[in-house]
Design a protein around this motif. Structure first.
Motif, PDB file in Angstrom:
ATOM      1  N   THR A 125       0.828  -1.202   0.000  1.00 25.59           N
ATOM      2  CA  THR A 125       0.000   0.000   0.000  1.00 25.59           C
ATOM      3  C   THR A 125       0.865   1.256   0.000  1.00 25.59           C
ATOM      4  O   THR A 125       0.604   2.193  -0.753  1.00 25.59           O
ATOM      5  CB  THR A 125      -0.977  -0.010   1.190  1.00 25.59           C
ATOM      6  OG1 THR A 125      -1.755  -1.204   1.129  1.00 25.59           O
ATOM      7  CG2 THR A 125      -1.909   1.179   1.140  1.00 25.59           C
ATOM      8  N   GLU A 126       1.906   1.298   0.833  1.00 24.76           N
ATOM      9  CA  GLU A 126       2.754   2.493   0.791  1.00 24.76           C
ATOM     10  C   GLU A 126       3.561   2.535  -0.509  1.00 24.76           C
ATOM     11  O   GLU A 126       3.844   3.614  -1.040  1.00 24.76           O
ATOM     12  CB  GLU A 126       3.689   2.563   2.001  1.00 24.76           C
ATOM     13  CG  GLU A 126       4.223   3.989   2.169  1.00 24.76           C
ATOM     14  CD  GLU A 126       5.127   4.189   3.367  1.00 24.76           C
ATOM     15  OE1 GLU A 126       4.622   4.610   4.409  1.00 24.76           O
ATOM     16  OE2 GLU A 126       6.343   3.920   3.257  1.00 24.76           O
ATOM     17  N   GLY A 129       1.910   4.503  -3.002  1.00 19.12           N
ATOM     18  CA  GLY A 129       2.086   5.954  -2.872  1.00 19.12           C
ATOM     19  C   GLY A 129       3.221   6.457  -3.730  1.00 19.12           C
ATOM     20  O   GLY A 129       3.066   7.404  -4.500  1.00 19.12           O
ATOM     21  N   ASN A 199     -12.371   4.395  -4.552  1.00 17.35           N
ATOM     22  CA  ASN A 199     -11.066   4.953  -4.917  1.00 17.35           C
ATOM     23  C   ASN A 199     -10.951   5.145  -6.424  1.00 17.35           C
ATOM     24  O   ASN A 199     -10.584   6.216  -6.916  1.00 17.35           O
ATOM     25  CB  ASN A 199      -9.972   4.006  -4.409  1.00 17.35           C
ATOM     26  CG  ASN A 199      -8.581   4.569  -4.623  1.00 17.35           C
ATOM     27  OD1 ASN A 199      -8.216   5.551  -4.012  1.00 17.35           O
ATOM     28  ND2 ASN A 199      -7.807   3.944  -5.506  1.00 17.35           N
ATOM     29  N   GLU A 210      -2.062  11.960  -7.381  1.00 17.59           N
ATOM     30  CA  GLU A 210      -2.046  11.194  -6.138  1.00 17.59           C
ATOM     31  C   GLU A 210      -1.705  12.087  -4.967  1.00 17.59           C
ATOM     32  O   GLU A 210      -0.608  12.642  -4.889  1.00 17.59           O
ATOM     33  CB  GLU A 210      -1.011  10.063  -6.224  1.00 17.59           C
ATOM     34  CG  GLU A 210      -1.043   9.102  -5.042  1.00 17.59           C
ATOM     35  CD  GLU A 210      -2.329   8.283  -4.976  1.00 17.59           C
ATOM     36  OE1 GLU A 210      -3.349   8.847  -4.569  1.00 17.59           O
ATOM     37  OE2 GLU A 210      -2.301   7.097  -5.345  1.00 17.59           O
ATOM     38  N   PHE A 212      -1.915  11.299  -1.001  1.00 13.73           N
ATOM     39  CA  PHE A 212      -2.275  10.149  -0.163  1.00 13.73           C
ATOM     40  C   PHE A 212      -3.255  10.507   0.954  1.00 13.73           C
ATOM     41  O   PHE A 212      -4.042   9.676   1.363  1.00 13.73           O
ATOM     42  CB  PHE A 212      -1.005   9.488   0.392  1.00 13.73           C
ATOM     43  CG  PHE A 212      -0.848   8.066  -0.092  1.00 13.73           C
ATOM     44  CD1 PHE A 212      -1.198   7.716  -1.379  1.00 13.73           C
ATOM     45  CD2 PHE A 212      -0.366   7.071   0.753  1.00 13.73           C
ATOM     46  CE1 PHE A 212      -1.077   6.408  -1.835  1.00 13.73           C
ATOM     47  CE2 PHE A 212      -0.245   5.754   0.312  1.00 13.73           C
ATOM     48  CZ  PHE A 212      -0.600   5.433  -0.983  1.00 13.73           C
ATOM     49  N   HIS A 217      -9.410   8.752   0.179  1.00 13.00           N
ATOM     50  CA  HIS A 217      -8.789   7.533   0.711  1.00 13.00           C
ATOM     51  C   HIS A 217      -9.268   7.163   2.119  1.00 13.00           C
ATOM     52  O   HIS A 217      -8.806   6.169   2.677  1.00 13.00           O
ATOM     53  CB  HIS A 217      -7.260   7.697   0.750  1.00 13.00           C
ATOM     54  CG  HIS A 217      -6.629   7.784  -0.607  1.00 13.00           C
ATOM     55  ND1 HIS A 217      -5.452   8.440  -0.849  1.00 13.00           N
ATOM     56  CD2 HIS A 217      -7.012   7.288  -1.807  1.00 13.00           C
ATOM     57  CE1 HIS A 217      -5.133   8.358  -2.131  1.00 13.00           C
ATOM     58  NE2 HIS A 217      -6.075   7.667  -2.735  1.00 13.00           N
ATOM     59  N   TYR A 218     -10.166   7.969   2.704  1.00 13.06           N
ATOM     60  CA  TYR A 218     -10.516   7.733   4.110  1.00 13.06           C
ATOM     61  C   TYR A 218     -11.250   6.409   4.339  1.00 13.06           C
ATOM     62  O   TYR A 218     -11.259   5.896   5.455  1.00 13.06           O
ATOM     63  CB  TYR A 218     -11.344   8.904   4.659  1.00 13.06           C
ATOM     64  CG  TYR A 218     -10.545  10.178   4.886  1.00 13.06           C
ATOM     65  CD1 TYR A 218      -9.169  10.223   4.668  1.00 13.06           C
ATOM     66  CD2 TYR A 218     -11.172  11.358   5.307  1.00 13.06           C
ATOM     67  CE1 TYR A 218      -8.448  11.391   4.848  1.00 13.06           C
ATOM     68  CE2 TYR A 218     -10.439  12.531   5.500  1.00 13.06           C
ATOM     69  CZ  TYR A 218      -9.087  12.548   5.264  1.00 13.06           C
ATOM     70  OH  TYR A 218      -8.395  13.717   5.456  1.00 13.06           O
TER      71      TYR A 218
ATOM     72  N   LEU B  43      -2.330   7.285   5.076  1.00 16.62           N
ATOM     73  CA  LEU B  43      -3.446   7.918   4.367  1.00 16.62           C
ATOM     74  C   LEU B  43      -4.046   9.097   5.128  1.00 16.62           C
ATOM     75  O   LEU B  43      -4.973   9.752   4.644  1.00 16.62           O
ATOM     76  CB  LEU B  43      -4.534   6.881   4.066  1.00 16.62           C
ATOM     77  CG  LEU B  43      -4.110   5.777   3.083  1.00 16.62           C
ATOM     78  CD1 LEU B  43      -5.165   4.691   2.987  1.00 16.62           C
ATOM     79  CD2 LEU B  43      -3.803   6.334   1.705  1.00 16.62           C
ATOM     80  N   THR B  44      -3.533   9.371   6.322  1.00 16.99           N
ATOM     81  CA  THR B  44      -4.001  10.564   7.046  1.00 16.99           C
ATOM     82  C   THR B  44      -2.870  11.586   7.229  1.00 16.99           C
ATOM     83  O   THR B  44      -3.133  12.770   7.394  1.00 16.99           O
ATOM     84  CB  THR B  44      -4.587  10.198   8.423  1.00 16.99           C
ATOM     85  OG1 THR B  44      -3.644   9.376   9.128  1.00 16.99           O
ATOM     86  CG2 THR B  44      -5.899   9.465   8.294  1.00 16.99           C
TER      87      THR B  44
END
Lengths: 250, 249
Positions: A125-126, A129, A199, A210, A212, A217-218, B43-44
């Protein structure tokens, strides 16, 4: 003397409480597989993954997507079906030692779930980014998404649901009723996958770049919180295992 | 099963079994918390954590502590109130930093070729140690929220200062003055994140310069107190061991 010999023989034949081979092999399986995936990304991300209209994109990325979707459906059906089909219908009558052995197998599943969650929620996931903040996307099915959303997330979902099914079908602790936090810890992270719909909708129609921390994305964040429900599972397990041991370990 | 029967044959076996479970539980808890905390944090507050040219004196200092006190507060509920282990916050932060460092090396540098001194993660360890020590010494959720939460916000910038300071020195480049961190962002182009998306140093009173970071840290500490309370109760809920019937689902 004879009785002692028989007893030793019986012990020698007995399956170990923890099958370490399964534990290590399972852990290595994820590590080796994801190392291969990371190598594949490194080689074909830049050389074939920047233009989704190019023929090589179809060859190296879309074909990978089609293959992984089929394999995941087959694996999920096979593993979940096998766990349910071979369920123990007399789970309340097993011996305490057999129950302890099953707790070890259950924890082997949970270790794999933790390992799979790490790869999906943290590693890939990162990684997404840095990929999307660096390149410009021209499709929802980018190399990063094909790995993150459609490979690493289904793998932790398959592992987590398998773990839940194992506990439900083979352990007296979970045989009656549904453990609320176990459900949350499996279904919450699962919901991250349907949230991909939001998303992609947002990135397609509203915001191609993008960021993040964007509110888009919440949904991932909210469902990621559900991972904390593993604490409720650990609490239940500690109580159940403590009861089985019945020894002062201080 | 017999209620009086033990599953083990000796005390030694019971100890061995218990220790093996400890390691399996620790690994699972560590990796699941790592995954959940990391996806939450990236993501925050992630953009301020990813890049040095986002690590400003205002928004990074404000946002990062507020969004990162969440999981430590929740995990402390389990490890301290159930098992008397004063390591909840530290465990969360060590897990998060491990996940981040692996990523910054293998992916930010290894896949997209940014230098590691542009993409290193923020340091949260000083705040985590304070949070755990306050809980250990005080044994109080309220004290930990008020004193620990405030300290969590206040120590964030000092805890990162030795790392970020060399990148905040001013440079003149093509007739413009900016920081070395800005220069990194200028040279290492992120096509998917154009400059108009970068949220740094926005505000009015910052014109006066020197007060920006302390004011941001103090505000961050204030909000961290509230977030700690909130997540303490989230943590309590996640620690439940209740069963529900199939009809409820």
């Amino acid at each position: 003397m004879a009785a002692t010999t028989e007893s030793v023989k019986a012990d020698a034949k007995e399956a170990p409480l923890l099958n370490k081979t399964n534990l290590i092999a399972g852990w290595m399986l994820y590590l080796v597989f994801y190392s291969f995936i990371r190598w594949y990304e490194g080689v074909y991300g830049w050389s074939a993954g920047l233009d989704s209209f190019a023929p090589e994109f179809e060859t190296y990325w879309m074909n990978m997507l089609y293959i992984e979707l089929v394999v995941e459906v087959v694996l999920a059906s096979g593993i979940w079906g096998w766990l349910w089909k071979t369920r123990d219908r007399k789970v309340m009558s097993i011996t305490p030692r057999e129950e302890l052995r099953r707790h070890f197998t259950h924890w082997t599943w949970l270790v794999m779930y933790g390992w799979a969650i790490y790869w999906g929620a943290s590693y890939f996931t990162e990684q997404d980014g840095t990929w999307h903040q660096t390149i410009v996307r021209d499709t929802d099915f980018t190399p990063s998404h094909i790995i993150e959303f459609y490979l690493s997330y289904p793998i932790y979902i398959i592992t987590g649901v398998s773990s839940f099914l194992y506990a439900k079908t083979r352990l007296p602790t979970y045989s009656e009723g549904l453990h609320l936090m176990y459900l949350v810890s499996v279904i919450g992270p699962f919901m991250i996958l349907p949230n991909v719909g939001l998303n992609e909708w947002g990135h397609t129609f509203w915001f191609m770049e993008e960021l993040f921390v964007a509110p888009l994305h919440y949904g991932f964040v909210f469902f990621g919180w559900a991972a904390l429900a593993i604490m409720g599972v650990v609490n239940t397990e500690c109580a159940a295992i403590g009861k089985l041991l019945k020894k002062d370990l201080a | 099963m017999s209620a009086s029967q033990s599953a083990v044959r000796s005390r030694a076996e019971a100890v061995a079994v218990s220790r093996t479970f400890d390691w399996m539980i620790l690994f699972t808890l560590f990796t699941v918390v790592l995954g959940g905390y990391h996806i939450h944090y990236m993501l925050t507050g992630g953009d301020w954590d990813f890049w040095t040219d986002w690590k400003d004196r205002r928004l990074w200092v404000t946002v990062a502590p507020i969004v990162s006190i969440t999981f430590p507060a929740a995990v402390q509920v389990m490890l301290w109130y159930r098992y008397r282990l004063p390591i909840g916050a530290t465990l969360c932060v060590v897990a998060l930093l491990l996940g981040e460092w692996i990523n910054r090396y293998l992916n930010f540098w290894g896949w997209t070729y940014f230098p590691v001194n542009m993409v290193f993660p923020s340091n949260l360890i000083p705040g985590a140690i304070i949070l755990d020590v306050v809980l250990l010494l005080g044994g109080s959720m309220t004290l930990t929220a008020v004193v620990g939460g405030l300290a969590w916000g206040l120590v964030f910038y000092p805890g990162n200062w030795p790392i970020i300071a060399p990148l905040h020195v001013p440079v003149e480049y093509n007739g413009m003055m900016f920081t070395l961190a800005d220069l990194q962002g200028y040279h290492y182009v992120r096509t998917g994140t154009p400059e108009y998306i970068r949220m740094v140093e926005k505000g009015t009173l910052r014109t006066f310069g020197k007060d920006v970071a302390p004011v941001s840290a103090f505000f961050s500490g204030f909000v961290s107190i509230i977030i700690y309370f909130l997540w303490h109760f989230f943590g309590k809920w996640f620690n439940k061991t209740d069963f529900i019937s199939g009809e409820d689902v």
